[in-house]
Design a protein around this motif. Structure first.
Motif, PDB file in Angstrom:
ATOM      1  N   THR A 153       0.996  -0.770  -0.110  1.00  0.00           N
ATOM      2  CA  THR A 153      -0.298  -0.057  -0.029  1.00  0.00           C
ATOM      3  C   THR A 153       0.591   1.286   0.254  1.00  0.00           C
ATOM      4  O   THR A 153       0.213   2.223  -0.288  1.00  0.00           O
ATOM      5  N   GLY A 154       2.185   1.347   0.179  1.00  0.00           N
ATOM      6  CA  GLY A 154       3.025   2.646   0.010  1.00  0.00           C
ATOM      7  C   GLY A 154       3.498   2.595  -1.181  1.00  0.00           C
ATOM      8  O   GLY A 154       4.505   3.510  -1.037  1.00  0.00           O
ATOM      9  N   GLU A 155       3.027   2.062  -2.065  1.00  0.00           N
ATOM     10  CA  GLU A 155       3.584   2.084  -3.648  1.00  0.00           C
ATOM     11  C   GLU A 155       4.014   3.717  -3.423  1.00  0.00           C
ATOM     12  O   GLU A 155       2.589   3.619  -3.229  1.00  0.00           O
ATOM     13  N   LEU A 156       4.731   3.968  -4.742  1.00  0.00           N
ATOM     14  CA  LEU A 156       3.575   5.402  -5.417  1.00  0.00           C
ATOM     15  C   LEU A 156       2.580   5.401  -6.071  1.00  0.00           C
ATOM     16  O   LEU A 156       2.446   4.505  -6.403  1.00  0.00           O
ATOM     17  N   SER A 157       2.277   6.084  -5.801  1.00  0.00           N
ATOM     18  CA  SER A 157       0.523   6.331  -6.972  1.00  0.00           C
ATOM     19  C   SER A 157       1.388   6.836  -8.200  1.00  0.00           C
ATOM     20  O   SER A 157       2.078   6.725  -8.956  1.00  0.00           O
ATOM     21  N   THR A 158      -0.146   6.183  -8.197  1.00  0.00           N
ATOM     22  CA  THR A 158       0.282   6.698 -10.088  1.00  0.00           C
ATOM     23  C   THR A 158       0.504   8.096 -10.598  1.00  0.00           C
ATOM     24  O   THR A 158       1.292   8.760 -10.755  1.00  0.00           O
ATOM     25  N   ALA A 159       0.149   9.228  -9.469  1.00  0.00           N
ATOM     26  CA  ALA A 159       0.608  10.049  -9.607  1.00  0.00           C
ATOM     27  C   ALA A 159       1.854  11.005  -9.598  1.00  0.00           C
ATOM     28  O   ALA A 159       2.882  11.869 -10.119  1.00  0.00           O
ATOM     29  N   GLU A 160       2.706   9.933  -8.198  1.00  0.00           N
ATOM     30  CA  GLU A 160       3.449  10.062  -7.733  1.00  0.00           C
ATOM     31  C   GLU A 160       4.880   9.614  -8.406  1.00  0.00           C
ATOM     32  O   GLU A 160       5.747  10.005  -8.764  1.00  0.00           O
ATOM     33  N   ALA A 161       3.985   8.293  -9.494  1.00  0.00           N
ATOM     34  CA  ALA A 161       5.084   7.916 -10.427  1.00  0.00           C
ATOM     35  C   ALA A 161       6.062   8.724 -11.611  1.00  0.00           C
ATOM     36  O   ALA A 161       6.291   9.206 -12.124  1.00  0.00           O
ATOM     37  N   VAL A 162       4.151   9.243 -11.851  1.00  0.00           N
ATOM     38  CA  VAL A 162       4.202  10.534 -13.262  1.00  0.00           C
ATOM     39  C   VAL A 162       5.568  11.683 -12.744  1.00  0.00           C
ATOM     40  O   VAL A 162       6.053  11.842 -13.519  1.00  0.00           O
ATOM     41  N   GLY A 163       5.075  11.501 -11.270  1.00  0.00           N
ATOM     42  CA  GLY A 163       6.163  12.711 -10.476  1.00  0.00           C
ATOM     43  C   GLY A 163       7.400  12.292 -10.764  1.00  0.00           C
ATOM     44  O   GLY A 163       8.189  13.340 -11.263  1.00  0.00           O
ATOM     45  N   LEU A 164       8.120  11.129 -10.521  1.00  0.00           N
ATOM     46  CA  LEU A 164       9.093  10.541 -10.516  1.00  0.00           C
ATOM     47  C   LEU A 164       9.866  10.521 -12.510  1.00  0.00           C
ATOM     48  O   LEU A 164      11.132  11.240 -12.405  1.00  0.00           O
ATOM     49  N   MET A 165       8.235  10.162 -13.380  1.00  0.00           N
ATOM     50  CA  MET A 165       8.692  10.512 -14.586  1.00  0.00           C
ATOM     51  C   MET A 165       9.258  11.879 -14.702  1.00  0.00           C
ATOM     52  O   MET A 165      10.664  12.209 -15.387  1.00  0.00           O
ATOM     53  N   ARG A 166       8.855  12.843 -14.455  1.00  0.00           N
ATOM     54  CA  ARG A 166       9.211  13.916 -14.842  1.00  0.00           C
ATOM     55  C   ARG A 166      10.660  14.812 -13.717  1.00  0.00           C
ATOM     56  O   ARG A 166      11.296  15.195 -13.925  1.00  0.00           O
ATOM     57  N   GLN A 167      10.891  14.211 -12.622  1.00  0.00           N
ATOM     58  CA  GLN A 167      11.936  14.486 -11.686  1.00  0.00           C
ATOM     59  C   GLN A 167      13.058  13.865 -13.041  1.00  0.00           C
ATOM     60  O   GLN A 167      14.308  14.381 -13.360  1.00  0.00           O
ATOM     61  N   VAL A 168      12.882  12.268 -13.709  1.00  0.00           N
ATOM     62  CA  VAL A 168      13.847  11.962 -14.515  1.00  0.00           C
ATOM     63  C   VAL A 168      14.499  12.922 -16.085  1.00  0.00           C
ATOM     64  O   VAL A 168      15.393  13.213 -16.211  1.00  0.00           O
ATOM     65  N   ALA A 169      12.886  13.238 -16.353  1.00  0.00           N
ATOM     66  CA  ALA A 169      12.981  14.417 -17.473  1.00  0.00           C
ATOM     67  C   ALA A 169      13.776  15.379 -17.328  1.00  0.00           C
ATOM     68  O   ALA A 169      14.804  15.976 -18.242  1.00  0.00           O
ATOM     69  N   ALA A 170      13.514  15.459 -15.809  1.00  0.00           N
ATOM     70  CA  ALA A 170      14.623  17.729 -15.631  1.00  0.00           C
ATOM     71  C   ALA A 170      16.255  17.252 -15.828  1.00  0.00           C
ATOM     72  O   ALA A 170      16.900  17.798 -15.749  1.00  0.00           O
ATOM     73  N   PHE A 171      16.824  15.888 -15.683  1.00  0.00           N
ATOM     74  CA  PHE A 171      18.060  15.556 -15.769  1.00  0.00           C
ATOM     75  C   PHE A 171      18.524  16.262 -17.263  1.00  0.00           C
ATOM     76  O   PHE A 171      19.854  16.646 -17.435  1.00  0.00           O
ATOM     77  N   GLY A 172      17.757  16.796 -18.308  1.00  0.00           N
ATOM     78  CA  GLY A 172      17.972  17.066 -19.028  1.00  0.00           C
ATOM     79  C   GLY A 172      17.873  16.260 -20.204  1.00  0.00           C
ATOM     80  O   GLY A 172      17.926  14.851 -20.185  1.00  0.00           O
ATOM     81  N   ARG A 173      18.780  16.287 -21.443  1.00  0.00           N
ATOM     82  CA  ARG A 173      18.672  15.846 -22.760  1.00  0.00           C
ATOM     83  C   ARG A 173      20.170  15.013 -23.168  1.00  0.00           C
ATOM     84  O   ARG A 173      20.864  16.709 -22.592  1.00  0.00           O
ATOM     85  N   PRO A 174      20.921  14.178 -23.486  1.00  0.00           N
ATOM     86  CA  PRO A 174      19.481  13.600 -23.146  1.00  0.00           C
ATOM     87  C   PRO A 174      19.751  12.862 -22.348  1.00  0.00           C
ATOM     88  O   PRO A 174      20.191  12.800 -21.271  1.00  0.00           O
ATOM     89  N   SER A 175      17.588  12.272 -22.495  1.00  0.00           N
ATOM     90  CA  SER A 175      17.366  12.220 -20.442  1.00  0.00           C
ATOM     91  C   SER A 175      17.496  10.366 -20.773  1.00  0.00           C
ATOM     92  O   SER A 175      17.980   9.625 -21.639  1.00  0.00           O
ATOM     93  N   PRO A 176      17.816   9.996 -19.692  1.00  0.00           N
ATOM     94  CA  PRO A 176      17.801   8.487 -19.025  1.00  0.00           C
ATOM     95  C   PRO A 176      17.114   8.142 -19.378  1.00  0.00           C
ATOM     96  O   PRO A 176      16.230   8.132 -20.281  1.00  0.00           O
ATOM     97  N   LEU A 177      17.563   6.572 -20.618  1.00  0.00           N
ATOM     98  CA  LEU A 177      17.216   5.506 -20.246  1.00  0.00           C
ATOM     99  C   LEU A 177      15.688   4.889 -18.645  1.00  0.00           C
ATOM    100  O   LEU A 177      16.674   5.715 -18.083  1.00  0.00           O
ATOM    101  N   PHE A 178      14.540   5.023 -19.215  1.00  0.00           N
ATOM    102  CA  PHE A 178      14.072   4.451 -18.552  1.00  0.00           C
ATOM    103  C   PHE A 178      13.291   3.466 -17.863  1.00  0.00           C
ATOM    104  O   PHE A 178      12.738   3.146 -19.011  1.00  0.00           O
TER     105      PHE A 178
END
Length: 390
Positions: A48-73
């Protein structure tokens, strides 16, 4: 990727202290399998403590914030298909500009329709685990009958659907002689990459027998031998880079042990030493905290999924800050912190050893690689010019 002109080791184009080459997210620990080596000690039900859908999308935004080229996810588990929002997450990550891959388990959820859904959502690739060349060995390792057949079926379906496929194989002291058979499957069925995982004794894997240093060296040389036939890489065996440098510099496998001779004989019998079919794939200089980061189902950030030392949590702090500035990550990127033979080895900047294995076996994350038999300064009389990295 740019190769080192002196070594043939590939180096990510981006600065590995600034952004990772790859981010692995453990979307869930839920999985119906009972794999003997499971790092996650997977469970039947979702936490029940897993990242929610919204939190998971937020994580992916954080990954994208590293800039280009984006890390593989990469979305892994447990079994990612236990999350009903998986396709939504793949679609959202793709919209953010991430190259999203999924690492499913060989469970009843791994259907052609499910794979088609991933492809439609924008997934680039999947990785599948094949730990033996036949159903008996693989299903025994995974703890459930029928997994081998469903994995082979998914492998074929994925390729037909246009998904790239990576095959992962965990090697232990009890499964090592099956490697030639698995390599033949990779050659015959086709894969983007064969990743050979060298057991780290953590999670359920703590009860399994790992290869010793001499046996590991034998396997690394055998993997080098098939490099022009099968696209092979290693995971948690960074000294494969040193072997590739040595072999590329003219050092042969002479003097290797009985295990090498057995593997070499079996590889030859399967036609895996013919070579000439593809260009050799130089190993990539990526390791824990140095181009690689792992995020747990609860958002904890680790240098590696096999190294249970958290540096922060994405619910509290951006992943970009944790990766770039945490004391754990910055320390792991400093080769001067390495101890024992790793600390004085001329290959330490291209290898550095498995920090996860050092921690699992000694309790010291900076200890020397326990499964490396190399004696520092023993190649080319220790001539450092032979291993300079651009």
């Amino acid at each position: 990727m740019r190769p080192s002109t002196a070594t043939g080791v590939r180096i990510p184009r981006q600065d590995s202290t600034d952004r990772p080459f790859i981010v692995i997210w453990e979307a869930t620990q839920a999985c119906p399998l009972a794999c003997r080596h499971c790092r996650a000690e997977a469970r039947p039900q979702r936490d029940t403590g897993e990242l929610s859908t919204a939190e998971a999308v937020g994580l992916m935004r954080q990954v994208a914030a590293f800039g280009r080229p984006s890390p593989l996810f990469v979305i892994t588990g447990g079994d990612p298909f236990q999350r009903p929002d998986l396709n939504t997450l793949v679609r959202e990550g793709t919209a953010l500009g991430l190259a999203v891959s999924v690492s499913p388990s060989g469970t009843p959820t791994l259907t052609r329709d499910a794979l088609a859904g991933l492809r439609e959502a924008g997934a680039r690739a999947i990785s599948l685990s094949v730990d033996a060349a036949g159903a008996g060995g693989h299903d025994g390792f995974r703890g459930v009958p029928g997994v081998f057949a469903s994995t082979l079926r998914a492998w074929e379906d994925a390729r037909e659907l246009g998904l790239k496929v990576q095959i992962n194989t965990t090697v232990t002291a009890d499964t090592v002689t099956d490697l030639p058979g698995v390599a033949a499957l990779v050659r015959d069925r086709g894969a983007l990459l064969w990743s050979v995982f060298f057991l780290v004794q953590t999670g359920r894997g703590a009860t399994l027998r790992a290869l010793g240093a001499d046996a590991t060296e034998d396997v690394l040389h055998a993997l080098y031998d098939i490099g022009e036939t099968v696209p092979v890489k290693t995971t948690e065996a960074h000294h494969f880079r040193r072997v590739c440098i040595q072999r590329g510099g003219g050092q042969g496998p002479d003097g290797r042990g009985d295990l090498y001779r057995r593997l070499h004989r079996d590889l030859a019998a399967l036609g895996l030493l013919d070579g000439g079919r593809r260009s050799r794939r130089p190993p990539l200089r990526v390791s824990a905290a140095n181009g690689f980061v792992f995020v747990s189902h609860r958002g904890d950030v680790f240098p590696s999924g096999f190294l249970p030392m958290a540096a922060g949590n994405v619910r509290d702090q951006p992943l970009t800050d944790i990766y770039r500035s945490s004391s754990l990550f910055t320390a792991l990127r400093d080769p001067d912190r390495l101890g024992g033979r790793c600390g004085v080895c001329e290959f330490r900047t291209v290898c550095g050893g498995s920090r996860a294995r050092a921690y699992a076996m000694t309790g010291d994350v900076f200890a020397e690689e326990p499964t490396c038999s190399y004696r520092p300064e023993s190649w080319h009389d220790g001539n450092p010019s032979m291993i300079t990295v651009d």
